[in-house]
Write a protein that holds these residues in place. Structure first.
Motif, mmCIF file in Angstrom:
data_model
loop_
_atom_site.group_PDB
_atom_site.id
_atom_site.type_symbol
_atom_site.label_atom_id
_atom_site.label_comp_id
_atom_site.label_asym_id
_atom_site.label_seq_id
_atom_site.Cartn_x
_atom_site.Cartn_y
_atom_site.Cartn_z
ATOM 1 N N GLY A 38 0.817 -1.210 0.000
ATOM 2 C CA GLY A 38 0.000 0.000 0.000
ATOM 3 C C GLY A 38 0.849 1.257 0.000
ATOM 4 N N LEU A 39 1.918 1.246 0.797
ATOM 5 C CA LEU A 39 2.808 2.404 0.862
ATOM 6 C C LEU A 39 3.537 2.605 -0.463
ATOM 7 N N TRP A 45 7.033 4.084 -5.334
ATOM 8 C CA TRP A 45 8.304 3.367 -5.243
ATOM 9 C C TRP A 45 8.073 1.902 -5.567
ATOM 10 N N SER A 46 9.183 1.185 -5.813
ATOM 11 C CA SER A 46 9.078 -0.263 -5.958
ATOM 12 C C SER A 46 8.788 -0.883 -4.597
ATOM 13 N N LEU A 47 8.174 -2.069 -4.615
ATOM 14 C CA LEU A 47 7.846 -2.755 -3.365
ATOM 15 C C LEU A 47 9.100 -3.051 -2.558
ATOM 16 N N GLY A 48 10.142 -3.526 -3.242
ATOM 17 C CA GLY A 48 11.377 -3.869 -2.534
ATOM 18 C C GLY A 48 12.021 -2.670 -1.869
ATOM 19 N N VAL A 51 10.123 -2.054 1.289
ATOM 20 C CA VAL A 51 10.472 -3.087 2.285
ATOM 21 C C VAL A 51 11.789 -2.737 2.965
ATOM 22 N N ASN A 52 12.783 -2.359 2.179
ATOM 23 C CA ASN A 52 14.093 -2.039 2.741
ATOM 24 C C ASN A 52 14.057 -0.759 3.585
ATOM 25 N N VAL A 53 13.374 0.265 3.085
ATOM 26 C CA VAL A 53 13.324 1.538 3.817
ATOM 27 C C VAL A 53 12.556 1.391 5.125
ATOM 28 N N VAL A 54 11.421 0.691 5.075
ATOM 29 C CA VAL A 54 10.658 0.471 6.306
ATOM 30 C C VAL A 54 11.484 -0.328 7.303
ATOM 31 N N VAL A 156 -3.703 -0.329 8.241
ATOM 32 C CA VAL A 156 -3.134 0.825 7.534
ATOM 33 C C VAL A 156 -2.819 0.457 6.090
ATOM 34 N N GLY A 157 -2.241 -0.722 5.879
ATOM 35 C CA GLY A 157 -1.917 -1.163 4.529
ATOM 36 C C GLY A 157 -3.146 -1.316 3.659
ATOM 37 N N TRP A 158 -4.225 -1.843 4.234
ATOM 38 C CA TRP A 158 -5.473 -1.995 3.483
ATOM 39 C C TRP A 158 -6.036 -0.632 3.095
ATOM 40 N N LEU A 159 -5.987 0.320 4.026
ATOM 41 C CA LEU A 159 -6.468 1.665 3.726
ATOM 42 C C LEU A 159 -5.630 2.333 2.640
ATOM 43 N N LEU A 160 -4.348 1.962 2.565
ATOM 44 C CA LEU A 160 -3.462 2.525 1.546
ATOM 45 C C LEU A 160 -3.616 1.830 0.195
#
Length: 202
Positions: A38-39, A45-48, A51-54, A156-160
């Motif tokens: 979602g973010l 951005w790319s998913l990966g 994932v890395n930034v989070v 939060v992910g679902w809302l995004l």
């Protein structure tokens, strides 16, 4: 140590592969990856990358008096990078039987990967560290803290706009029992001191 490092890197790499498989299945992701997806959609951005930034941002749990290990740092760089690489190789899938196969393969591979990198004993992933850090700081049970975190990131992910579906439920039901079976098989035993070392220490 060489075996532990190799197992750690293989485990994290396989985790990235499993994430890519579940994304291509498009039947729902695990709570954290619903949030990541979602973010990523919101930021462009790319998913990966997300994932890395989070993972790097979650390292703030170091201030919760946790100590990151080699595995914690490697998690930040390897997992999302591998996921992006595999997603670049796997085209979108539309046939439902193939999507179901990708989902099942992704969940099974995720369990194997999780047991491998945890069993290496070189430090928890940032998200696991967040959980254990909050347990120590709040005194709440592990189950309560983990559930609270995962429900929050899922919502939060679902809302995004992250993908929630059958795969999310399948992951929730299967991952715990699978890791419980696999973890003892992949836990690297601690090195035992030799008799000569024991005598010199004594």
């Amino acid at each position: 140590m060489p075996r532990r490092l190799i197992q750690l890197l293989l485990g994290l790499s396989l985790y990235g592969v499993s994430l890519a498989l579940m994304v291509r299945a498009n039947l729902g992701l695990d709570p954290w990856d619903v949030f990541h997806q979602g973010l990523a959609q919101r930021l462009g951005w790319s998913l990966g990358t997300v994932v890395n930034v989070v993972g790097a941002l979650v390292l703030l749990w170091i201030f919760l008096r946790q100590r990151p290990g080699v595995g914690t740092v490697a998690n930040i760089f390897v997992l999302g990078t591998v996921a992006d690489a595999v997603l670049g190789l796997l085209p979108p899938v539309t046939a439902l039987p193939l999507r179901a196969l990708l989902l099942i393969s992704g969940v099974l591979l995720n369990a194997l990967a999780t047991a491998a990198y945890i069993g290496a004993g070189l430090g928890p992933g940032p998200r696991d560290g967040l959980m254990t850090g909050l347990v120590r700081r709040t005194g709440r049970p592990v189950g309560w803290v983990r559930t609270s975190i995962e429900v929050t990131v899922l919502a939060v992910g679902w809302l995004l706009g992250g993908s929630v579906g059958l795969g999310t439920l399948a992951y929730a039901l299967m991952i715990g029992p699978l890791v419980q079976v696999l973890l003892p098989l992949l836990t690297v035993p601690e090195a035992q001191p030799t008799a000569q070392t024991a005598r010199s220490d004594g």
